[in-house]
Design a protein around this motif. Structure first.
Motif, PDB file in Angstrom:
ATOM      1  N   HIS A   1       0.873  -1.170   0.000  1.00  0.00           N
ATOM      2  CA  HIS A   1       0.000   0.000   0.000  1.00  0.00           C
ATOM      3  C   HIS A   1       0.912   1.223   0.000  1.00  0.00           C
ATOM      4  CE1 HIS A   1      -3.406  -2.549   1.091  1.00  0.00           C
ATOM      5  NE2 HIS A   1      -2.709  -3.027   2.107  1.00  0.00           N
ATOM      6  N   GLU A   2       0.822   2.052  -1.021  1.00  0.00           N
ATOM      7  CA  GLU A   2       1.617   3.281  -1.072  1.00  0.00           C
ATOM      8  C   GLU A   2       0.874   4.348  -0.273  1.00  0.00           C
ATOM      9  OE1 GLU A   2       4.556   3.678  -2.296  1.00  0.00           O
ATOM     10  OE2 GLU A   2       4.847   1.958  -3.625  1.00  0.00           O
ATOM     11  N   ILE A   3       1.499   4.830   0.803  1.00  0.00           N
ATOM     12  CA  ILE A   3       0.823   5.774   1.687  1.00  0.00           C
ATOM     13  C   ILE A   3       1.611   7.076   1.796  1.00  0.00           C
ATOM     14  CG2 ILE A   3      -0.245   3.903   3.002  1.00  0.00           C
ATOM     15  CD1 ILE A   3       1.834   4.432   5.217  1.00  0.00           C
ATOM     16  N   SER A   4       0.915   8.115   2.198  1.00  0.00           N
ATOM     17  CA  SER A   4       1.557   9.412   2.412  1.00  0.00           C
ATOM     18  C   SER A   4       1.399   9.890   3.845  1.00  0.00           C
ATOM     19  CB  SER A   4       0.981  10.457   1.450  1.00  0.00           C
ATOM     20  OG  SER A   4      -0.423  10.559   1.604  1.00  0.00           O
ATOM     21  N   ALA A   5       0.661   9.118   4.656  1.00  0.00           N
ATOM     22  CA  ALA A   5       0.473   9.449   6.073  1.00  0.00           C
ATOM     23  C   ALA A   5       0.473   8.164   6.888  1.00  0.00           C
ATOM     24  CB  ALA A   5      -0.836  10.201   6.281  1.00  0.00           C
ATOM     25  N   LEU A   6       1.026   8.223   8.084  1.00  0.00           N
ATOM     26  CA  LEU A   6       1.127   7.030   8.921  1.00  0.00           C
ATOM     27  C   LEU A   6      -0.240   6.446   9.244  1.00  0.00           C
ATOM     28  CD1 LEU A   6       3.934   8.161  11.398  1.00  0.00           C
ATOM     29  CD2 LEU A   6       4.151   6.600   9.463  1.00  0.00           C
TER      30      LEU A   6
END
Length: 344
Positions: free
Chosen positions: A308-313
Motif C-alpha cells: 500500500h503506497e501511503i503518504s500518512a502514517l
C-alpha cells in the motif's frame, strides 16, 4: 587467519542475487556491532579485563555480546526475552554468560519494559557492571564501517540503495552513514514490523508478529530517523513469503527480517531499476523453523504482493505498506533525548 570465531562472524558473505541485487548474509550480524563496541570500550578504558557487561536481548544481540566478551576476557550478563530458545541459551551458558530469563508475556511492550527495568536493578546492585545500552548507544555503529568499506570496494562507484531492518539503527543506519561519506546519493530503505513505535506503526496490530527484532514497542535512542529515505512496514505473512522466496530462489536460509527485506528490495529495484540494491540478511532461519518455515506452503508468490503506497502514517495497513520518509524526524512516540554522537 582469524584468532577468534567472533572476528569471522563479524564479516558478511556478499552474495550476488541478480545483476542489480547483492545480499549481505550474516550468520549473526550483531557480532559486528558488539565486537567493535567492546573493543572501543576497552581502548577508552571504560571497561577493563574481568569486568561484567550487561544488557537485555531478544536473542541475536545476546549471542553477539557473549561472543565479544569471550573474545576479550570479560563477563557477560544477559536479561533474556522469552524468545531466547533453549539452543541459544545453551550456547550462551557454555560461553560463560549469565542468562536471566524473563517471565513469559504475550505483550512485546511489557517484555521489553520488564527487561530494561531488570537491567536497571542489576546496575543498582552492581555499580561496576557496564550497561551496553544496545538500544541507545551509538557506539554500536562503529562495527559497520569495515562493512561499508567492503561494499564500496566490491560494488564500486554505483548508485546504491541499502535495504534492511531498522532495529536499533546500528546496522542499516550505520551502513548508510558510512557509505554516504564518499557517496552522498546512497538511499536508505528501512524495514519495520507493524506494532512498532519506531516509525509510527504502533496503531496497526499484527497478530502473528515474531519479527520484533527489527522494530520496538519502546523508543530507541540510536535510531537516526533522518538517515532514512523510505520505510516499508511488513507483516508476518508477507515476511514469510519473502523468506521462503529467498530460500527457494537463492538458497539463502535467513530469518524473517531478511524475508521482509528481500520483499522490499525487490520492490525498490523495480521502482528504480538503475540503482544497485544491497539487502541485509542479519541471521539464519533456524530459530524460525517451527513458527514460520514449517508453514512454507502458505507462502504467496511475491508477484502477487505489492505494498500500500501511503503518504500518512494513519493510512498504513497490513500486510505491507510503503512510504517515502524523506529523512524526516522521528514520529512523536519514538522521540527520545538526542543520542551520543557516533564515535570516530
Amino acid at each position: 587467519m582469524d584468532h577468534h570465531i567472533a572476528d569471522t562472524l563479524s564479516r558478511p558473505a556478499l552474495v550476488r542475487l541478480d545483476p542489480h541485487t547483492t545480499c549481505l548474509r550474516f550468520e549473526t550480524m550483531k557480532v559486528a556491532s558488539a565486537l567493535a563496541a567492546v573493543r572501543h570500550l576497552l581502548e577508552c578504558g571504560t571497561v577493563g579485563a574481568g569486568d561484567t557487561l550487561v544488557d537485555s536481548s531478544s536473542g541475536i544481540y545476546a549471542h553477539a555480546l557473549a561472543l565479544a566478551c569471550h573474545r576479550h576476557g570479560l563477563h557477560c550478563h544477559i536479561v533474556a526475552s522469552t524468545t531466547v530458545d533453549k539452543t541459544l541459551r545453551a550456547q550462551l551458558e557454555i560461553l560463560g554468560a549469565t542468562v536471566e530469563p524473563m517471565p513469559a508475556t504475550a505483550s512485546l511492550k511489557l517484555d521489553q519494559s520488564r527487561r530494561v527495568a531488570r537491567v536497571r536493578e542489576i546496575l543498582r546492585d552492581n555499580p561496576r557492571h557496564h550497561w551496553m545500552r544496545q538500544y541507545h548507544d551509538d557506539v554500536h555503529y562503529l562495527g559497520y564501517r569495515p562493512i561499508a568499506d567492503v561494499v564500496r570496494a566490491e560494488l564500486g562507484p554505483v548508485p546504491l540503495t541499502v535495504v534492511g531492518g531498522v532495529g536499533t539503527g546500528a546496522s542499516t543506519g550505520a551502513l548508510a552513514k558510512f557509505l554516504r561519506e564518499t557517496s552522498p546519493d546512497v538511499e536508505l530503505v528501512g524495514v519495520q514490523p507493524f506494532d512498532s513505535v519506531t516509525f509510527g506503526s504502533e496503531h496497526v496490530h499484527d497478530p502473528e508478529i515474531i519479527i520484533a527484532g527489527i522494530g520496538s514497542s519502546i523508543p530507541f535512542g540510536n535510531v537516526d530517523h533522518t538517515l532514512y529515505d523510505t520505510v516499508h512496514w511488513v507483516g508476518f505473512d508477507a515476511a514469510l513469503s519473502g523468506a521462503v522466496a529467498l530460500l527457494r530462489e537463492h538458497a539463502i536460509f535467513a530469518g524473517l527480517s531478511a524475508g521482509a527485506a528481500y520483499l522490499a528490495a525487490r520492490w525498490e529495484q523495480r521502482v528504480e531499476p538503475d540503482r544497485q540494491v544491497v539487502l541485509l540478511a542479519p541471521d539464519t532461519g533456524h530459530r524460525y523453523v517451527d513458527a514460520a518455515y514449517s508453514r512454507h506452503e502458505q507462502a504467496l508468490p511475491l508477484e502477487e504482493l505489492e505494498p500500500h503506497e501511503i503518504s500518512a502514517l494513519a493510512d498504513m495497513d497490513l500486510p505491507w505498506s510503503r512510504m517515502h520518509w524523506n529523512r524526516a524526524d522521528a514520529p512523536p512516540a519514538a522521540s527520545v533525548a538526542p543520542a551520543v554522537p557516533v564515535a570516530s
